[in-house]
Scaffold this motif. Sequence first.
Motif, PDB file in Angstrom:
ATOM      1  N   VAL A 104       0.719  -1.352   0.183  1.00  0.00           N
ATOM      2  CA  VAL A 104       0.099  -0.083   0.088  1.00  0.00           C
ATOM      3  C   VAL A 104       0.826   1.212   0.111  1.00  0.00           C
ATOM      4  O   VAL A 104       0.555   2.390  -0.590  1.00  0.00           O
ATOM      5  CB  VAL A 104      -0.988   0.014   1.120  1.00  0.00           C
ATOM      6  N   ALA A 105       2.116   1.245   0.276  1.00  0.00           N
ATOM      7  CA  ALA A 105       2.920   2.458   0.476  1.00  0.00           C
ATOM      8  C   ALA A 105       3.105   2.885  -1.062  1.00  0.00           C
ATOM      9  O   ALA A 105       3.581   4.192  -1.107  1.00  0.00           O
ATOM     10  CB  ALA A 105       4.461   1.935   1.042  1.00  0.00           C
ATOM     11  N   PHE A 106       3.028   2.014  -2.221  1.00  0.00           N
ATOM     12  CA  PHE A 106       3.039   2.539  -3.362  1.00  0.00           C
ATOM     13  C   PHE A 106       2.069   3.312  -3.878  1.00  0.00           C
ATOM     14  O   PHE A 106       2.340   4.363  -4.573  1.00  0.00           O
ATOM     15  CB  PHE A 106       3.327   1.225  -4.404  1.00  0.00           C
ATOM     16  N   VAL A 107       0.753   2.954  -3.451  1.00  0.00           N
ATOM     17  CA  VAL A 107      -0.269   3.883  -3.685  1.00  0.00           C
ATOM     18  C   VAL A 107      -0.324   5.429  -2.920  1.00  0.00           C
ATOM     19  O   VAL A 107      -0.331   6.046  -3.420  1.00  0.00           O
ATOM     20  CB  VAL A 107      -1.734   3.269  -3.172  1.00  0.00           C
ATOM     21  N   ASN A 108       0.274   5.182  -1.717  1.00  0.00           N
ATOM     22  CA  ASN A 108       0.337   6.368  -0.899  1.00  0.00           C
ATOM     23  C   ASN A 108       1.332   7.320  -1.430  1.00  0.00           C
ATOM     24  O   ASN A 108       1.504   8.618  -1.427  1.00  0.00           O
ATOM     25  CB  ASN A 108       0.707   5.964   0.485  1.00  0.00           C
ATOM     26  N   SER A 147      -2.136  10.970 -11.158  1.00  0.00           N
ATOM     27  CA  SER A 147      -2.935  11.741 -12.064  1.00  0.00           C
ATOM     28  C   SER A 147      -3.982  12.582 -11.177  1.00  0.00           C
ATOM     29  O   SER A 147      -4.241  13.796 -11.440  1.00  0.00           O
ATOM     30  CB  SER A 147      -3.270  11.228 -13.302  1.00  0.00           C
ATOM     31  N   THR A 148      -4.660  11.849 -10.576  1.00  0.00           N
ATOM     32  CA  THR A 148      -5.978  12.246  -9.843  1.00  0.00           C
ATOM     33  C   THR A 148      -5.347  13.533  -8.623  1.00  0.00           C
ATOM     34  O   THR A 148      -5.900  14.525  -8.346  1.00  0.00           O
ATOM     35  CB  THR A 148      -6.431  11.011  -8.995  1.00  0.00           C
ATOM     36  N   HIS A 185       1.239  11.010  -2.823  1.00  0.00           N
ATOM     37  CA  HIS A 185       1.893  12.052  -2.321  1.00  0.00           C
ATOM     38  C   HIS A 185       2.984  12.870  -3.423  1.00  0.00           C
ATOM     39  O   HIS A 185       2.923  13.823  -3.246  1.00  0.00           O
ATOM     40  CB  HIS A 185       2.879  11.363  -1.086  1.00  0.00           C
ATOM     41  N   LEU A 186       3.252  11.956  -4.385  1.00  0.00           N
ATOM     42  CA  LEU A 186       3.911  12.495  -5.564  1.00  0.00           C
ATOM     43  C   LEU A 186       3.191  13.467  -6.187  1.00  0.00           C
ATOM     44  O   LEU A 186       3.536  14.800  -6.467  1.00  0.00           O
ATOM     45  CB  LEU A 186       4.500  11.638  -6.372  1.00  0.00           C
ATOM     46  N   GLY A 187       2.130  13.208  -6.375  1.00  0.00           N
ATOM     47  CA  GLY A 187       1.113  14.213  -7.170  1.00  0.00           C
ATOM     48  C   GLY A 187       0.691  15.317  -6.146  1.00  0.00           C
ATOM     49  O   GLY A 187       0.625  16.596  -6.852  1.00  0.00           O
ATOM     50  N   LYS A 188       0.627  15.019  -5.090  1.00  0.00           N
ATOM     51  CA  LYS A 188       0.547  16.390  -4.226  1.00  0.00           C
ATOM     52  C   LYS A 188       1.549  17.227  -4.240  1.00  0.00           C
ATOM     53  O   LYS A 188       1.690  18.559  -4.212  1.00  0.00           O
ATOM     54  CB  LYS A 188      -0.001  15.770  -2.605  1.00  0.00           C
ATOM     55  N   LEU A 246      21.138   8.818 -13.884  1.00  0.00           N
ATOM     56  CA  LEU A 246      20.064   8.023 -13.416  1.00  0.00           C
ATOM     57  C   LEU A 246      20.185   8.594 -11.738  1.00  0.00           C
ATOM     58  O   LEU A 246      20.901   8.006 -10.822  1.00  0.00           O
ATOM     59  CB  LEU A 246      19.975   6.642 -13.307  1.00  0.00           C
ATOM     60  N   ILE A 247      18.945   9.290 -11.365  1.00  0.00           N
ATOM     61  CA  ILE A 247      18.891   9.861  -9.947  1.00  0.00           C
ATOM     62  C   ILE A 247      18.082   9.036  -9.134  1.00  0.00           C
ATOM     63  O   ILE A 247      17.077   8.464  -9.749  1.00  0.00           O
ATOM     64  CB  ILE A 247      18.412  11.136 -10.045  1.00  0.00           C
ATOM     65  N   SER A 248      18.332   9.044  -7.991  1.00  0.00           N
ATOM     66  CA  SER A 248      17.343   8.327  -7.187  1.00  0.00           C
ATOM     67  C   SER A 248      17.191   8.814  -5.710  1.00  0.00           C
ATOM     68  O   SER A 248      18.078   9.532  -5.206  1.00  0.00           O
ATOM     69  CB  SER A 248      17.592   6.635  -6.806  1.00  0.00           C
ATOM     70  N   ALA A 249      15.723   8.671  -4.992  1.00  0.00           N
ATOM     71  CA  ALA A 249      15.772   9.412  -3.844  1.00  0.00           C
ATOM     72  C   ALA A 249      14.498   8.615  -3.091  1.00  0.00           C
ATOM     73  O   ALA A 249      13.749   7.928  -3.818  1.00  0.00           O
ATOM     74  CB  ALA A 249      15.229  10.698  -3.730  1.00  0.00           C
ATOM     75  N   THR A 250      14.245   8.512  -1.907  1.00  0.00           N
ATOM     76  CA  THR A 250      13.091   7.845  -1.226  1.00  0.00           C
ATOM     77  C   THR A 250      11.949   8.824  -0.921  1.00  0.00           C
ATOM     78  O   THR A 250      11.169   8.155  -0.460  1.00  0.00           O
ATOM     79  CB  THR A 250      13.766   7.102   0.190  1.00  0.00           C
ATOM     80  N   THR A 251      12.257  10.112  -1.016  1.00  0.00           N
ATOM     81  CA  THR A 251      11.144  10.882  -0.866  1.00  0.00           C
ATOM     82  C   THR A 251      10.927  11.717  -2.043  1.00  0.00           C
ATOM     83  O   THR A 251      11.674  11.881  -2.564  1.00  0.00           O
ATOM     84  CB  THR A 251      11.131  11.727   0.239  1.00  0.00           C
ATOM     85  N   ALA A 252       9.544  12.113  -2.307  1.00  0.00           N
ATOM     86  CA  ALA A 252       9.092  13.020  -3.480  1.00  0.00           C
ATOM     87  C   ALA A 252       9.877  14.422  -3.478  1.00  0.00           C
ATOM     88  O   ALA A 252      10.418  14.619  -4.378  1.00  0.00           O
ATOM     89  CB  ALA A 252       7.658  13.228  -3.724  1.00  0.00           C
ATOM     90  N   ASP A 253       9.808  14.777  -2.256  1.00  0.00           N
ATOM     91  CA  ASP A 253      10.461  16.081  -2.234  1.00  0.00           C
ATOM     92  C   ASP A 253      12.110  16.224  -2.524  1.00  0.00           C
ATOM     93  O   ASP A 253      12.570  17.077  -3.318  1.00  0.00           O
ATOM     94  CB  ASP A 253      10.324  16.790  -0.937  1.00  0.00           C
ATOM     95  N   GLU A 254      12.491  15.032  -1.945  1.00  0.00           N
ATOM     96  CA  GLU A 254      13.955  15.079  -2.008  1.00  0.00           C
ATOM     97  C   GLU A 254      14.230  14.842  -3.758  1.00  0.00           C
ATOM     98  O   GLU A 254      15.258  15.369  -4.347  1.00  0.00           O
ATOM     99  CB  GLU A 254      14.725  13.662  -1.222  1.00  0.00           C
TER     100      GLU A 254
END
Length: 216
Positions: free
Chosen positions: A24-28, A58-59, A32-35, A171-179
């Motif tokens: 469920v973390a994938f959905v969350n 997208s939603t 959150h990325l959309g937000k 290729l960049i990676s991060a564990t949070t959307a803001d980062e």
Amino acid sequence: MEGVLVRKIKKICVFCGANSGKDVAFVNAAFHLGKVLGKRKIDLVYGGGKLGLMGCVSTAVAQHERQVLGIIPSAFTINNLVGETCGKEIKVATMQERLVMMMELSDAFIALPGGFGTLEELFQMISWAQLNIHNKPIGVLNINGFFNGLLSFVDHAVKQEFITSRARKILISATTADELVDKLQAFRFEPDPALSKLKWSPSSSQKEKLDLTLRL
């Protein structure tokens, strides 16, 4: 990010699964990325429809009153196979045409968890950056270590001298959307000196005897 030259990003293309995945973390994370994109006033380009993580991100972007553009092959729209696109929709004839349009209309790219299609899109954008077809930042949102194996494989390919250290930086990676968005904005493209000599015409399918289907 004081002292760092910040890239102006207005539109981000998100590659992700048409399924929601087991965790469920994938959905969350997709919501959150959309937000985050919405709060940063960044519009979304994606593959269209409303299934899985694609529908989640997208939603969320639309709910935060940012523009959403779905680029979708016409074949997927038959019998409402992938559901209604959240926002404006452009129909294309082929998967390749879809990916080229995504590249042209976006300022950066993010991959969320997904399957073969997501991985194809991600690595196609990376190989095109390596070939100096574009110089836009590319990152993966590594939710709960989903991309750990992939990142380890890429590092292994570097050690085996199939991928250069310069190309690995694409290729960049991060564990949070803001980062991740911060890293995309701070990205500085370093083209390979040899490949940077290639001249690509966006209107021509023949690119110095190469074309956009080329993968290294």
